[in-house]
Scaffold this motif. Structure first.
Motif, PDB file in Angstrom:
ATOM      1  N   ALA A  68      -7.974  -4.241   9.396  1.00  0.00           N
ATOM      2  CA  ALA A  68      -7.545  -3.036  10.113  1.00  0.00           C
ATOM      3  C   ALA A  68      -6.683  -2.149   9.220  1.00  0.00           C
ATOM      4  O   ALA A  68      -6.813  -0.912   9.234  1.00  0.00           O
ATOM      5  CB  ALA A  68      -6.777  -3.422  11.380  1.00  0.00           C
ATOM      6  N   LEU A  69      -5.817  -2.763   8.430  1.00  0.00           N
ATOM      7  CA  LEU A  69      -4.951  -2.002   7.547  1.00  0.00           C
ATOM      8  C   LEU A  69      -5.750  -1.340   6.435  1.00  0.00           C
ATOM      9  O   LEU A  69      -5.531  -0.168   6.107  1.00  0.00           O
ATOM     10  CB  LEU A  69      -3.884  -2.924   6.950  1.00  0.00           C
ATOM     11  N   GLY A  75      -7.852   3.309   4.086  1.00  0.00           N
ATOM     12  CA  GLY A  75      -8.970   3.628   3.186  1.00  0.00           C
ATOM     13  C   GLY A  75      -8.843   2.944   1.845  1.00  0.00           C
ATOM     14  O   GLY A  75      -9.244   3.487   0.813  1.00  0.00           O
ATOM     15  N   THR A  76      -8.300   1.714   1.849  1.00  0.00           N
ATOM     16  CA  THR A  76      -8.042   0.991   0.604  1.00  0.00           C
ATOM     17  C   THR A  76      -9.065  -0.131   0.415  1.00  0.00           C
ATOM     18  O   THR A  76      -9.151  -1.024   1.263  1.00  0.00           O
ATOM     19  CB  THR A  76      -6.629   0.376   0.615  1.00  0.00           C
ATOM     20  N   PHE A 110      -4.184   1.391  -5.757  1.00  0.00           N
ATOM     21  CA  PHE A 110      -5.503   1.987  -5.585  1.00  0.00           C
ATOM     22  C   PHE A 110      -6.429   1.068  -4.804  1.00  0.00           C
ATOM     23  O   PHE A 110      -7.217   1.504  -3.970  1.00  0.00           O
ATOM     24  CB  PHE A 110      -6.101   2.270  -6.974  1.00  0.00           C
ATOM     25  N   SER A 111      -6.324  -0.235  -5.078  1.00  0.00           N
ATOM     26  CA  SER A 111      -7.199  -1.218  -4.454  1.00  0.00           C
ATOM     27  C   SER A 111      -6.492  -2.560  -4.455  1.00  0.00           C
ATOM     28  O   SER A 111      -5.509  -2.762  -5.165  1.00  0.00           O
ATOM     29  CB  SER A 111      -8.516  -1.315  -5.227  1.00  0.00           C
ATOM     30  N   LEU A 112      -7.006  -3.483  -3.642  1.00  0.00           N
ATOM     31  CA  LEU A 112      -6.545  -4.867  -3.668  1.00  0.00           C
ATOM     32  C   LEU A 112      -7.659  -5.749  -4.208  1.00  0.00           C
ATOM     33  O   LEU A 112      -8.847  -5.472  -3.992  1.00  0.00           O
ATOM     34  CB  LEU A 112      -6.138  -5.342  -2.280  1.00  0.00           C
ATOM     35  N   LEU A 119       0.810  -1.212   0.000  1.00  0.00           N
ATOM     36  CA  LEU A 119       0.000   0.000   0.000  1.00  0.00           C
ATOM     37  C   LEU A 119       0.846   1.265   0.000  1.00  0.00           C
ATOM     38  O   LEU A 119       0.540   2.222  -0.723  1.00  0.00           O
ATOM     39  CB  LEU A 119      -0.922   0.004   1.223  1.00  0.00           C
ATOM     40  N   THR A 120       1.900   1.275   0.811  1.00  0.00           N
ATOM     41  CA  THR A 120       2.654   2.517   0.981  1.00  0.00           C
ATOM     42  C   THR A 120       3.762   2.707  -0.049  1.00  0.00           C
ATOM     43  O   THR A 120       4.025   3.832  -0.489  1.00  0.00           O
ATOM     44  CB  THR A 120       3.260   2.576   2.388  1.00  0.00           C
ATOM     45  N   GLN A 121       4.410   1.609  -0.448  1.00  0.00           N
ATOM     46  CA  GLN A 121       5.496   1.742  -1.418  1.00  0.00           C
ATOM     47  C   GLN A 121       5.002   1.631  -2.862  1.00  0.00           C
ATOM     48  O   GLN A 121       5.359   2.435  -3.711  1.00  0.00           O
ATOM     49  CB  GLN A 121       6.580   0.697  -1.134  1.00  0.00           C
TER      50      GLN A 121
END
Length: 548
Positions: free
Chosen positions: A273-274, A279-280, A257-259, A251-253
């Protein structure tokens, strides 16, 4: 990933594959699996993450929901309603750009616009100077502008805690530069998490092959609103913390946009939680323990039910049998976490169905005493036994009961029926053994088979781990349907809203999928399958049985 959950997922894959293989048998492709990554490479500018305060303010602005659970109320005259029904974004736009509807203009709410030095002149002729934080708070709570004028009656007055108003202001100062990561004018970057080693590595590779091929095929046809989908893959870790860390890096690197799809079993709480924190959206992960509800799980959409919903469906099925409603009910389960959760669901649902007394027997995992359990339950007069155990428990129980001349109705979760289960059912248990499955071959339509077959043939993918391949395919289809419904002006918020509106959607590969504002499991229930010990085959005993 926890060891018992890895084993359960492996069993689910194996049993479901056996059931589904006949429906997909027409797919016959044996060439090498395509390994290339889908999509074109596009440079995406790193998007600066929102601060925790800005993220809280965004939740209030977009949805009228307090992330801390405090009440936020909108007042329209004498009527008080939850702020979620009259959100800021609903009138002022997702980006605070302002909108005009029904002859009423809701002005822009970007902080730069609100604080412009020369003030504001509204279509109604009302004039006032620039806002500051204090005058903005007065406008929101009392309906008074910086000049002391009363705002239009169409503007609600809000009851909201001071600290949460500060959160909203923090977000409005950032709203103009708040852009969802992973999006350009020509690309949508998505991710997935799959096992790269261990017992599920082959199933993970099969899922990856399908996702790569699906998005490559989509891109070859122009993508979605001229955007092509790029796929990034992270591996699950050796435990839940390692999986969560790999997800966070994705998500960060990679700034996806979405999984889409993947396997989160063993790290479901950490993944949810992540996704919530970042907000993903996460569409269609495979797990036996999906987390339902939406307030603390807004961004994760599961396709199929987990153990708890399948267990509830088993109870509802048993409740349709008059002979079982008149008999004693026993609940036998191991102390493994998944089984304990399913057992709690059985107990709760059984009480709702009218069974006032339930005999419970809990045993330490891998220490099941079949003879002792059979003798005890037989003496207590149990006519129906919900058996939630470790692999081999069901075989030992049925064989011991048959030797004792006792044949209660036995209800199981299909994913826990290990290899050779059908062959092991004693003849005395004909029409006495029932299993819950989240999907059966009739879910796969001719159109679904044709679409699946065409993809495998086009990309030279061998049919293997069929249940895993179909799961990945269905997740990708639903994700793309959500993108289509969200429209060209795409955002994570619009994708979530679009998915929440999905109703009775036919993937051609799964039960029909329905989501909603308070529903995050697309198919809630199970099919009930009987075992014919004479023919050594599964036989469908009922249509879809709802969990509630």
């Amino acid at each position: 990933m926890r060891k018992n959950q890895r084993r359960m997922i492996a069993l689910l894959v194996a049993v479901a594959a056996a059931l589904l293989a006949c429906a997909a048998a027409r797919v016959n492709s044996s060439a090498q699996t395509q390994q290339t990554q889908t999509g074109t490479t596009a440079t995406v500018k790193q998007v600066s993450a929102l601060t925790p305060q800005e993220r809280r303010g965004k939740a209030i602005y977009l949805r009228g929901e307090s992330p801390t659970g405090k009440d936020v109320t909108a007042m329209m005259g004498e009527i008080d309603v939850p702020a979620s029904t009259l959100t800021c974004a609903g009138c002022h736009g997702l980006a605070g750009e302002g909108k005009t509807e029904g002859g009423v203009t809701a002005g822009a709410l970007t902080w730069q616009h609100l604080t412009k030095a020369y003030g504001h002149t509204h279509p109604s002729g009302r004039k006032h100077g620039p806002f500051d934080e204090a005058s903005f708070i007065r406008a929101v709570t009392a309906g008074i502008d910086p000049q002391g004028n009363t705002l239009l009656v169409a503007m609600p007055r809000y009851r909201i805690a001071p600290d949460e108003l500060a959160d909203v202001i923090a977000y409005l100062k950032r709203i103009e530069t708040d852009r969802d990561p992973g999006l350009t004018e020509t690309t949508i970057k998505v991710g997935t998490v799959l096992p790269g080693a261990g017992a599920l590595a082959a199933a993970g590779q099969a899922m990856r092959d399908v996702l790569v091929a699906y998005f490559d095929d989509l891109n070859s046809k122009g993508g979605i609103y001229s955007r092509k989908v790029e796929l990034r893959v992270a591996e699950t870790g050796t435990d839940s913390a390692a999986t969560a860390a790999n997800l966070k890096r994705l998500l960060t690197q990679e700034q996806v946009f979405s999984l889409v799809g993947g396997i989160t079993a063993g790290a479901d709480r950490e993944a949810v939680a992540l996704m919530q924190a970042e907000g993903t959206p996460l569409v269609g992960p495979s797990t036996l323990s999906p987390l339902s509800g939406s307030l603390q799980n807004r961004y994760t959409f599961y396709l199929l039910p987990g153990f708890k919903d399948q267990a509830r469906a088993l109870v509802n099925f048993a409740a349709t049998k008059p002979e079982l409603k008149k008999t004693g009910v026993a609940l036998v389960y191991s102390d493994a976490e998944l089984n304990a959760e399913a057992a709690a669901a059985v107990e709760e649902q059984a009480k709702k169905a009218g069974w006032s007394t339930i005999t419970k027997s809990v045993y330490p995992r891998a220490q099941f005493d079949a003879a002792k359990t059979v003798a005890s339950l037989r003496q207590q007069g149990a006519g129906a036994v919900f058996l939630l155990g470790t692999e081999g428990t069901e075989k030992a129980f049925l064989q011991e009961a048959a030797r004792a001349g006792w044949t209660p109705t036995v209800l199981l979760l299909g994913a826990q029926a290990g290899g050779g289960f059908v062959e092991s059912v004693p003849l005395a248990f004909k029409e006495k053994v029932f299993l819950a499955f989240p999907t059966i071959p009739t879910d796969i339509t001719p159109a679904g088979v044709a679409e699946y077959r065409a993809l495998l043939e086009k990309y030279k993918i061998t049919q293997r781990h069929t249940a895993s391949q179909l799961s990945a395919f269905a997740a990708a289809k639903i994700f793309v349907e959500g993108l289509k419904l969200a429209g060209r002006d795409l955002s994570r918020e619009k994708l979530v809203t679009a998915l929440e509106g999905l109703y009775d959607y036919e993937t051609g590969l799964t039960p029909r999928i329905t989501f909603g504002p308070n529903r995050r499991i697309g198919a809630q229930g199970a099919y009930i399958v009987n075992v014919n010990p004479e023919t050594k085959q599964f036989v469908v005993a009922s249509g879809w049985v709802a969990a509630n």
